[in-house]
Design an enzyme around this catalytic site. Structure first.
Site, PDB file in Angstrom:
ATOM      1  CG  ASP A   9      -1.699   1.234   1.408  1.00  0.00           C
ATOM      2  OD1 ASP A   9      -2.493   1.543   0.503  1.00  0.00           O
ATOM      3  OD2 ASP A   9      -1.528   1.920   2.435  1.00  0.00           O
ATOM      4  CG  ASN A 123      -7.871   3.082  -2.170  1.00  0.00           C
ATOM      5  OD1 ASN A 123      -8.247   2.149  -2.873  1.00  0.00           O
ATOM      6  ND2 ASN A 123      -8.210   3.189  -0.900  1.00  0.00           N
TER       7      ASN A 123
END
Length: 229
Positions: A9, A123
């Site tokens: 991430d 994201n």
């Protein structure tokens, strides 16, 4: 089955999401912000994440830059600084230049020295991620940077985790997935990745159907841990 691919991430894991607010607070003329920046940084991050989850559920997708702005607007208004347009613009500018945590370059270099694939699954919008990677100077240590924009839904949708196997040609059990978000690490574990939670804030484990395989305080142990998972 040995791990071949290490996926990270981005925000909060490789890049310090509090850095923008902390750096702005240290600049001259920001006395009002300097007393409130820790809470504003926390609210900004929380709203940013909440908006991704809500948009994933409702199908109202937008890119991560929009939810980043929306989260900041909420946080500034909650702190009574919603009318400070110059501060808002400065914080958004700094978000494109987030610092990497100090252990990141050496950790990624050690993984590459072991012959492992390395990448980001985030994201973040592609241009945001490119800015952060370039600012941190870690582009040469990453084989790819994968964004949810290619599937138009935020984590923890399974479509997002599918991107790793499609790109690297590996099975889930060949992936070490690392996130500073407990919910992300739990979702990755449920997907079948060997999930590591970088629990920098020493938070309790989320009450979710799956739990991370390992929990670490920062990223320094990963070059050794990847051989043990």
């Amino acid at each position: 089955m040995p791990i071949t691919t290490c996926i990270f991430d981005a925000y909060g894991t490789l890049f310090d999401v509090s850095a923008a607010a902390r750096e702005a607070a240290a600049e001259p003329g920001r006395a009002a912000f300097a007393t409130r920046w820790p809470q504003i940084a926390r609210d900004w991050r929380l709203k940013q994440l909440q908006y991704t989850w809500l948009r994933a559920i409702t199908g109202d997708h937008c890119d991560f830059w929009q939810v980043t702005q929306d989260g900041l607007d909420w946080a500034l208004e909650a702190a009574g600084l919603g009318d400070d347009a110059e501060l808002r613009e400065r914080l958004l500018q700094l978000y494109w230049e987030l610092s990497a945590y100090p252990e990141v370059p050496a950790m990624l270099g050690a993984l590459k020295d072991q012959g492992l694939n390395t990448g980001i699954l985030s994201n973040g919008a592609p241009d945001m991620l490119a800015g952060a990677v370039d600012s941190a100077g870690i582009g040469a240590l990453l084989d790819d940077v994968l964004s949810v924009e290619s599937v138009s839904i935020f984590k923890p949708a399974r479509l997002v985790y599918d991107l790793v196997g499609a790109r690297f040609g590996c099975s889930p059990e060949q992936v070490m997935f690392v996130s500073s978000n407990g919910w992300d690490a739990a979702a990755a574990a449920a997907y079948g990745f060997r999930a590591v939670w970088a629990n920098r804030a020493e938070e309790p484990v989320d009450r979710l159907p799956a739990v991370p395989d390992r929990i670490v305080a920062d990223l320094r142990p990963l070059p050794v841990l990847v051989k043990e998972l």
